[in-house]
Design a protein around this motif. Sequence first.
Motif, short mmCIF file in Angstrom:
data_model
loop_
_atom_site.label_atom_id
_atom_site.label_comp_id
_atom_site.label_asym_id
_atom_site.label_seq_id
_atom_site.Cartn_x
_atom_site.Cartn_y
_atom_site.Cartn_z
N SER A 77 0.81 -1.22 0.00
CA SER A 77 0.00 0.00 0.00
C SER A 77 0.84 1.27 0.00
N VAL A 78 2.10 1.17 0.44
CA VAL A 78 2.92 2.38 0.55
C VAL A 78 3.54 2.77 -0.79
N VAL A 79 3.47 1.91 -1.80
CA VAL A 79 4.04 2.23 -3.11
C VAL A 79 3.10 3.15 -3.87
N LYS A 80 3.64 4.27 -4.34
CA LYS A 80 2.83 5.29 -5.01
C LYS A 80 3.47 5.69 -6.34
N PRO A 81 2.70 6.39 -7.20
CA PRO A 81 3.31 6.97 -8.39
C PRO A 81 4.49 7.85 -8.03
N GLY A 82 5.51 7.80 -8.84
CA GLY A 82 6.76 8.48 -8.52
C GLY A 82 7.84 7.51 -8.12
N ASN A 83 7.45 6.34 -7.64
CA ASN A 83 8.41 5.26 -7.42
C ASN A 83 8.87 4.78 -8.80
N PRO A 84 10.18 4.72 -9.04
CA PRO A 84 10.65 4.41 -10.40
C PRO A 84 10.17 3.05 -10.92
N GLU A 85 10.01 2.08 -10.03
CA GLU A 85 9.54 0.77 -10.48
C GLU A 85 8.05 0.82 -10.81
N TYR A 86 7.30 1.52 -10.01
CA TYR A 86 5.87 1.68 -10.30
C TYR A 86 5.68 2.38 -11.65
N ASP A 87 6.41 3.46 -11.82
CA ASP A 87 6.28 4.22 -13.07
C ASP A 87 6.69 3.38 -14.28
N GLU A 88 7.72 2.56 -14.13
CA GLU A 88 8.16 1.70 -15.22
C GLU A 88 7.10 0.65 -15.54
N ALA A 89 6.47 0.09 -14.50
CA ALA A 89 5.43 -0.91 -14.73
C ALA A 89 4.24 -0.29 -15.47
N VAL A 90 3.88 0.94 -15.11
CA VAL A 90 2.79 1.63 -15.81
C VAL A 90 3.18 1.91 -17.26
N ARG A 91 4.42 2.36 -17.46
CA ARG A 91 4.88 2.67 -18.82
C ARG A 91 4.81 1.45 -19.72
N ARG A 92 5.14 0.28 -19.16
CA ARG A 92 5.16 -0.95 -19.95
C ARG A 92 3.80 -1.64 -20.01
N GLY A 93 2.83 -1.11 -19.31
CA GLY A 93 1.49 -1.70 -19.34
C GLY A 93 1.40 -3.04 -18.65
N LEU A 94 2.23 -3.26 -17.62
CA LEU A 94 2.19 -4.52 -16.90
C LEU A 94 0.97 -4.58 -15.99
N ARG A 95 0.58 -5.79 -15.64
CA ARG A 95 -0.52 -5.97 -14.70
C ARG A 95 -0.06 -5.52 -13.31
N LEU A 96 -0.80 -4.60 -12.69
CA LEU A 96 -0.47 -4.07 -11.36
C LEU A 96 -1.51 -4.56 -10.37
N LEU A 97 -1.06 -5.22 -9.31
CA LEU A 97 -1.97 -5.75 -8.31
C LEU A 97 -1.57 -5.26 -6.92
N HIS A 98 -2.56 -4.94 -6.11
CA HIS A 98 -2.33 -4.67 -4.70
C HIS A 98 -1.94 -5.98 -4.01
N ARG A 99 -1.20 -5.85 -2.92
CA ARG A 99 -0.80 -7.03 -2.15
C ARG A 99 -1.96 -7.98 -1.91
N SER A 100 -3.13 -7.44 -1.56
CA SER A 100 -4.28 -8.29 -1.26
C SER A 100 -4.73 -9.09 -2.47
N GLU A 101 -4.58 -8.52 -3.67
CA GLU A 101 -4.95 -9.25 -4.88
C GLU A 101 -3.98 -10.38 -5.17
N GLY A 102 -2.69 -10.15 -4.84
CA GLY A 102 -1.73 -11.23 -4.95
C GLY A 102 -2.04 -12.35 -3.99
N LEU A 103 -2.44 -11.99 -2.77
CA LEU A 103 -2.82 -13.00 -1.78
C LEU A 103 -4.08 -13.73 -2.22
N ALA A 104 -5.03 -13.01 -2.79
CA ALA A 104 -6.25 -13.64 -3.26
C ALA A 104 -5.95 -14.70 -4.31
N ALA A 105 -4.99 -14.42 -5.18
CA ALA A 105 -4.60 -15.42 -6.19
C ALA A 105 -4.00 -16.66 -5.53
#
Length: 465
Positions: A77-105
């Motif tokens: 939950s603490v990861v926000k836009p401006g984090n270089p990895e987050y921004d890179e994932a958005v730029r590449r169109g990767l699937r972004l999941l919250h921790r809870s969604e990873g746990l749900a899987a």
Amino acid sequence: MQQQRTLEELGRVHLMGIGGVGVSAVARLMLARGVTITGSDAKDLPVLDELRALGAEIHVGYRAENIGDVDTVVMSSVVKPGNPEYDEAVRRGLRLLHRSEGLAAAMNGHQVIAVAGTHGKTTTTSLIAVMLREAGLSPSFAIGANIAGLGVNAEHGAGRVFVAEADESDASFLNYAPQVIVVTNIEADHLDHYGTEAAVHQAFFSFASLLPADGLLICCADDPGSHALASRMRRERPDLRVQTYGFSEDADRRLLDPAPHGTRFECTLEWGAGTSAVLDLAVPGNHNLLNAAAAFAVGLDCGLEPEAAVAGLSAFSGASRRFELRGEESGVRVYDDYAHHPTEVLAALRAARAVAGDGKVHVVFQPHLFSRTREFHREFADALSLADTALVLEIYPARETPIEGVTSALVTDLLNTEGGPATAGEVAAVLASRARPGDVIMTIGAGDVTEQGVAILGALAAGEA
């Protein structure tokens, strides 16, 4: 409710904030299921070495290049836009999941038992996991703290049951698909997210509404919020099974005659037509008897005989930072507790009173979050006044920026006991000088107050008591 994905659908996974207790739990589960993962965190924490040993590739520090050839990014939950990895994932169109969604899987395909509540969910989840493991059911679990007797906070078991602590702080528990839900209590908290107490209660109703037909909802009859939820669900979802527990006369499973018994804590649990069992716990306090009663109800629903459920619960020796004994020096016991809401602080101090007996109780408390201190400073002062000595550190800000006029003085100005404001550097000497053999000292709060325990034990050993 979000789409329930499977781990296979996620492909290769990168986890941001992998050192945190929630994301590291997801990482352990994925690794156990054969998922290829990488991860990153701002600090090099001991848990990272554990995950590396399990096969994860871990980076310290956030950099865009850390996201290699992955399909999915899971983040805390603490990861926000401006984090270089987050921004890179958005730029590449990767699937972004919250921790809870990873746990749900990771939970997909299991019988999911989800434990929620403003307080007590970590201990209750832990009690259930220990009970089921002691009974040989080999549950999977994900818990918000390391558990004595389990060794870790997450594990992929061989059985069909998955026990999960369901975090309400940001409403992410709505991402799960449980068959059984335990609600320990519902109170105003996390108002920085919800805004109003009514919104908190509505979130729990939405969570309970995730249950399928013939799902089981277990609620504490002693807590007004949880009791109201049980009543509402009985009216609006007659297809559900709803059970209550507590000391209240109208509880389906009623606790009676709680009392310390040597170093343990006992009470009678009655249900049905004259059926009863004795709960015998290694952890003190009426609040833990309530947690155990909820776990007992889960055990029966999983097919355990009452004797097996009770035996499993008696094996539970506590969760990290939940009335955790840090040591004893000069006849003074030092405990640590994660309590950061007034109800939790009061429960911890009542347990300390039970443990201390004729001795005194001394506490150092660190308020957590400016917003929470602003909302509950009167209630914190009332709870802390149960102690013989209450020292209060400055507010631990965590994710927040300061709020004008909000300091620990809001609490200390209302204290009705000995003590007052204190600095981290003076706490150990002050408490050690006041404590006498038979007394209990507690460090309480969700911040770095936990580090005071070592210093206090050192001061006691040095003869400052």
